[in-house]
Design a protein around this motif. Structure first.
Motif, mmCIF file in Angstrom:
data_model
loop_
_atom_site.group_PDB
_atom_site.id
_atom_site.type_symbol
_atom_site.label_atom_id
_atom_site.label_comp_id
_atom_site.label_asym_id
_atom_site.label_seq_id
_atom_site.Cartn_x
_atom_site.Cartn_y
_atom_site.Cartn_z
ATOM 1 N N ARG A 76 0.819 -1.418 -0.005
ATOM 2 C CA ARG A 76 0.001 -0.108 -0.004
ATOM 3 C C ARG A 76 0.795 1.228 -0.101
ATOM 4 N N ALA A 77 1.980 1.170 0.564
ATOM 5 C CA ALA A 77 3.253 2.226 0.528
ATOM 6 C C ALA A 77 3.484 2.902 -0.829
ATOM 7 N N GLY A 78 3.352 1.630 -1.708
ATOM 8 C CA GLY A 78 4.030 1.967 -3.117
ATOM 9 C C GLY A 78 3.541 3.229 -3.778
ATOM 10 N N THR A 79 2.110 3.320 -3.577
ATOM 11 C CA THR A 79 1.429 4.507 -4.249
ATOM 12 C C THR A 79 0.672 5.298 -3.288
ATOM 13 N N LEU A 80 0.924 6.805 -3.414
ATOM 14 C CA LEU A 80 -0.002 7.667 -2.474
ATOM 15 C C LEU A 80 -1.217 8.005 -3.409
ATOM 16 N N ALA A 81 -2.485 7.883 -2.987
ATOM 17 C CA ALA A 81 -3.339 8.167 -4.136
ATOM 18 C C ALA A 81 -4.408 8.857 -3.336
ATOM 19 N N GLU A 82 -4.345 9.223 -1.998
ATOM 20 C CA GLU A 82 -5.497 9.688 -1.165
ATOM 21 C C GLU A 82 -4.962 11.311 -1.193
ATOM 22 N N THR A 83 -5.798 12.333 -1.646
ATOM 23 C CA THR A 83 -5.416 13.626 -1.704
ATOM 24 C C THR A 83 -5.350 14.214 -0.316
ATOM 25 N N ASP A 84 -6.140 13.828 0.668
ATOM 26 C CA ASP A 84 -5.904 14.497 1.792
ATOM 27 C C ASP A 84 -4.403 14.310 2.371
ATOM 28 N N THR A 85 -3.500 13.234 2.199
ATOM 29 C CA THR A 85 -2.414 12.915 2.393
ATOM 30 C C THR A 85 -1.350 14.344 2.128
ATOM 31 N N PHE A 86 -1.533 14.892 1.190
ATOM 32 C CA PHE A 86 -0.629 16.048 0.562
ATOM 33 C C PHE A 86 -0.731 17.152 1.478
ATOM 34 N N TRP A 87 -2.174 17.857 1.578
ATOM 35 C CA TRP A 87 -2.310 19.055 2.370
ATOM 36 C C TRP A 87 -2.176 18.548 3.759
ATOM 37 N N GLN A 88 -2.356 17.392 4.426
ATOM 38 C CA GLN A 88 -2.127 17.288 5.742
ATOM 39 C C GLN A 88 -0.341 17.407 5.976
ATOM 40 N N VAL A 89 0.417 16.937 5.150
ATOM 41 C CA VAL A 89 1.577 16.997 5.277
ATOM 42 C C VAL A 89 2.115 18.649 5.278
ATOM 43 N N ARG A 90 1.429 19.236 4.161
ATOM 44 C CA ARG A 90 1.746 20.809 4.288
ATOM 45 C C ARG A 90 1.142 21.586 5.743
ATOM 46 N N ALA A 91 0.073 21.004 5.880
ATOM 47 C CA ALA A 91 -0.384 21.645 7.187
ATOM 48 C C ALA A 91 0.560 21.297 8.464
ATOM 49 N N GLY A 92 0.933 20.009 8.351
ATOM 50 C CA GLY A 92 1.797 19.800 9.661
ATOM 51 C C GLY A 92 3.167 20.404 9.512
ATOM 52 N N LEU A 93 3.593 20.622 8.157
ATOM 53 C CA LEU A 93 4.758 21.470 8.165
ATOM 54 C C LEU A 93 4.620 23.102 8.575
ATOM 55 N N LEU A 94 3.482 23.385 8.328
ATOM 56 C CA LEU A 94 3.150 25.125 8.777
ATOM 57 C C LEU A 94 3.108 24.916 10.104
ATOM 58 N N THR A 95 2.506 24.135 10.743
ATOM 59 C CA THR A 95 2.392 23.819 12.203
ATOM 60 C C THR A 95 3.718 24.036 12.937
ATOM 61 N N LEU A 96 4.829 23.162 12.328
ATOM 62 C CA LEU A 96 6.269 22.994 12.883
ATOM 63 C C LEU A 96 6.907 24.212 12.741
ATOM 64 N N ASP A 97 6.686 24.902 11.628
ATOM 65 C CA ASP A 97 7.321 26.010 11.274
ATOM 66 C C ASP A 97 6.804 27.328 12.126
ATOM 67 N N GLU A 98 5.599 27.341 12.110
ATOM 68 C CA GLU A 98 5.172 28.529 12.949
ATOM 69 C C GLU A 98 5.152 28.338 14.606
ATOM 70 N N GLY A 99 5.156 27.036 14.957
ATOM 71 C CA GLY A 99 4.908 26.566 16.366
ATOM 72 C C GLY A 99 3.616 26.651 16.880
ATOM 73 N N THR A 100 2.548 26.846 16.068
ATOM 74 C CA THR A 100 1.160 26.899 16.415
ATOM 75 C C THR A 100 0.381 26.245 15.335
ATOM 76 N N ILE A 101 -0.819 25.819 15.738
ATOM 77 C CA ILE A 101 -1.718 25.131 14.852
ATOM 78 C C ILE A 101 -2.452 26.031 14.187
ATOM 79 N N PRO A 102 -2.621 26.212 12.733
ATOM 80 C CA PRO A 102 -3.189 27.178 11.921
ATOM 81 C C PRO A 102 -4.756 27.200 12.593
ATOM 82 N N SER A 103 -5.268 28.454 12.452
ATOM 83 C CA SER A 103 -6.657 28.681 12.774
ATOM 84 C C SER A 103 -7.414 29.300 11.840
ATOM 85 N N THR A 104 -6.856 29.935 10.711
ATOM 86 C CA THR A 104 -7.707 30.155 9.408
ATOM 87 C C THR A 104 -6.866 29.595 8.416
ATOM 88 N N ASP A 105 -7.877 29.438 7.413
ATOM 89 C CA ASP A 105 -7.212 28.921 5.960
ATOM 90 C C ASP A 105 -6.100 29.601 5.392
#
Length: 452
Positions: A17-46
Motif C-alpha cells: 500500500r505504501a508503493g503509491t499515494l492515492a489519497e488527496t488528503d495526505t498531501f495537504w495534511q503534510v503541508r499543514a503539519g509543516l506549517l504547524t512545525l514552522d510557526e509553532g502553532t496550529i493554523p486557525s484560519t485557511d
C-alpha cells in the motif's frame, strides 16, 4: 516465534500500500503539519485557498499532520509512505495480540489475516484513520483487561492517556468513547460482570474527560458532526453501505458473524465494540475497516477449534506449501512496490504540470488535485481541496458542476488566473476551444490552462 512469523507475513501487505499515494488528503495534511512545525502553532484560519482564504479552520487531525510532516522532512513522500506503512503494521500486530488473548492459533491467525487483506488494503492509505485502527484495537485490549479484572490499577490511566493521544492525532477518538459506553451498559446488564461495572463507568468518565484535552475542547464534537454533514453526499466513504457492493457486504457480513460469536460467548467487550462499529459502518462505510479489524480476532479464535486445527494438521503437506506460496507472492509484490514507494498516483497527479503553474497564481482546480497542489506549490492558492468541512458541501458540489463544464464558465471562473483539471473533464474540453484561455502544459493526468 509462530506469532512473530504471522506478523511478518502481514508486513508486505503494508508495504504494498505504501508503493503509491492515492489519497488527496495526505498531501495537504503534510503541508499543514509543516506549517504547524514552522510557526509553532496550529493554523486557525485557511492559508491555502483563494475562495475561503482567512476563514476559520479547525484541524481534526493536527497531531497526525505533524507526524507525517516530520516523516516528510526526513524522507519526503517516501518517508511519509513508510511511516504510514509502519502504522498499518502496528494495527496488524494488535489484531494478532487480541487473537492470541482469545486463545487463537498463530497459524490460523496469520492465514485469515492474509486472506482478508484484499478487503483491507485499499483502506490503508496514508491518512489519520490509521491512528483510529491502532487506537480502537488498543482500547479493546485495555477494556478486555479491565472487565476480566486482570489489571484494573493501571488500565484506567492507560485508557486516559490513550484517549488524549488519540483525540489529538485524530478526532476519531469519539468512536472509542462510544465503545466504552456500550461496554459499560453490557457489563451492568450481565450479572456475571456487574461487579466490574464501576470500573467501566470510571473508564467512561475518564475517556470522556480526556477527549476534551485537545486544542478545541468540546468544540471538536461540533466539528466532527460538521465534517460528517459536509462530506455526506460528496465523499464515497461517508455514504451508507451499498448492498450491491460485494466487497463492502463481505466486510459487513464478517463483522456480523463475529458479533454473533462474541455475543454467544458473552464477551461484552467485543460485543460492544463490534456492535458500535457495525451500526456506524451501515451509516458510513469508512468505519468498515475498523469493523473488520475488530472482527478478525474473534473469527480467528472461532476458527481455531481443535477440529479445525486437527484437519489442518492432517493436511499440512498441502496447506503449508500453499501458505508459503501465498506469502511469497505478497512479498514479491511488496518488493516491486518499494521501487516507487511514496509515488503520487501517476493516473491522478502530475508533478510536471503542477510545477508549470505560474508563481502566485490563483488556481481553479479539481477536488482531487487541490491537496497535491498545496503540497507541491505552497506559493499558489487553490480553489478547492478535500477539506469539506471548510468549504461546505454546496461549494464542493458547485465546483463539480464547473468541472463538468456546466453553467456559465466565464462567470464561474471569475477570480481564477489558472485552471488545472483532468484532461477528460468537461471544463478542460471547453477551455481547449476558448480564446480567453491558453493551454500551457498537459499530460495524461492533468491540463493547465492560463488566462490570456
Amino acid at each position: 516465534m509462530s506469532w512473530q512469523l504471522a506478523w511478518l507475513a502481514m508486513v508486505p501487505v503494508a508495504l504494498i500500500r505504501a508503493g503509491t499515494l492515492a489519497e488527496t488528503d495526505t498531501f495537504w495534511q503534510v503541508r499543514a503539519g509543516l506549517l504547524t512545525l514552522d510557526e509553532g502553532t496550529i493554523p486557525s484560519t485557511d492559508p491555502f485557498s483563494w475562495t475561503v482564504h482567512g476563514q476559520a479552520w479547525t484541524l481534526n487531525s493536527w497531531g497526525f499532520n505533524v507526524l507525517v510532516a516530520g516523516a516528510y522532512r526526513l524522507g519526503e513522500l517516501p518517508g511519509v509512505a513508510l511511516a504510514c506503512a509502519a502504522l498499518s503494521a502496528v494495527a496488524f500486530g494488535l489484531v494478532l495480540v487480541l487473537a492470541r488473548r482469545l486463545g487463537a492459533s498463530a497459524g490460523v491467525a496469520g492465514t485469515l489475516l492474509l486472506l482478508t487483506s484484499p478487503l483491507l488494503i485499499s483502506w490503508l492509505s496514508a491518512r489519520p484513520q490509521l491512528v483510529d485502527y491502532i487506537a480502537v484495537l488498543a482500547l479493546v485490549f485495555l477494556l478486555h483487561r479491565l472487565v476480566s479484572g486482570d489489571a484494573s490499577a493501571w488500565v484506567l490511566p492507560a485508557i486516559g492517556l490513550l484517549t488524549i493521544a488519540w483525540v489529538n492525532l485524530h478526532a476519531g477518538a469519539l468512536l472509542g468513547v462510544a465503545m466504552i459506553a456500550a461496554t459499560t451498559v453490557l457489563v451492568f446488564f450481565r450479572s456475571s460482570t456487574r461487579h466490574r461495572g464501576p470500573w467501566c463507568l470510571g473508564a467512561l468518565v475518564i475517556a470522556g474527560a480526556c477527549a476534551l484535552v485537545n486544542p478545541y475542547g468540546v468544540h471538536l464534537l461540533d466539528q466532527t458532526m460538521h465534517v460528517q454533514s459536509s462530506s455526506a453526499g460528496v465523499v464515497a466513504e461517508w455514504q451508507p453501505i451499498n448492498p450491491a457492493d460485494p466487497l463492502l457486504m463481505t466486510m459487513l457480513i464478517l463483522g456480523l458473524i463475529a458479533l454473533a460469536v462474541a455475543a454467544r460467548r458473552n464477551d461484552v467487550v467485543f460485543t460492544a465494540a463490534i456492535g458500535v462499529a457495525a451500526v456506524a459502518s451501515v451509516t458510513a462505510i469508512r468505519i468498515l475497516p475498523i469493523l473488520l479489524l475488530l472482527a478478525l480476532p474473534v473469527l480467528v479464535s472461532f476458527a481455531s477449534h481443535r477440529v479445525v486445527l486437527q484437519y489442518l494438521h492432517n493436511r499440512r503437506v498441502v496447506f503449508l506449501p500453499a501458505a508459503v506460496a501465498g506469502v511469497a507472492v505478497v512479498a514479491v509484490m511488496a518488493v516491486m512496490s518499494l521501487g516507487h514507494v511514496g509515488r503520487p498516483d501517476p493516473a491522478q497527479y502530475s508533478s510536471a504540470v503542477v510545477q508549470a503553474i505560474p508563481q502566485n497564481c490563483k488556481v481553479f482546480n479539481s477536488y482531487s488535485l487541490g491537496g497535491f497542489i498545496i503540497l507541491q506549490r505552497p506559493d499558489v492558492q487553490v480553489s478547492l481541496d478535500s477539506r469539506n468541512d471548510l468549504y461546505g458541501s454546496h461549494q464542493v458540489l458547485a465546483s463539480k458542476q464547473v468541472l463538468d463544464g456546466i453553467g456559465d464558465l466565464n462567470q464561474e471562473l471569475t477570480g481564477a488566473d489558472c485552471v488545472l483539471v483532468p484532461p477528460a473533464s468537461g471544463l478542460a474540453q471547453s477551455l481547449t476551444s476558448n480564446q480567453a484561455w491558453d493551454l500551457r502544459a498537459a499530460d495524461t493526468a492533468a491540463e493547465l490552462f492560463i488566462r490570456r
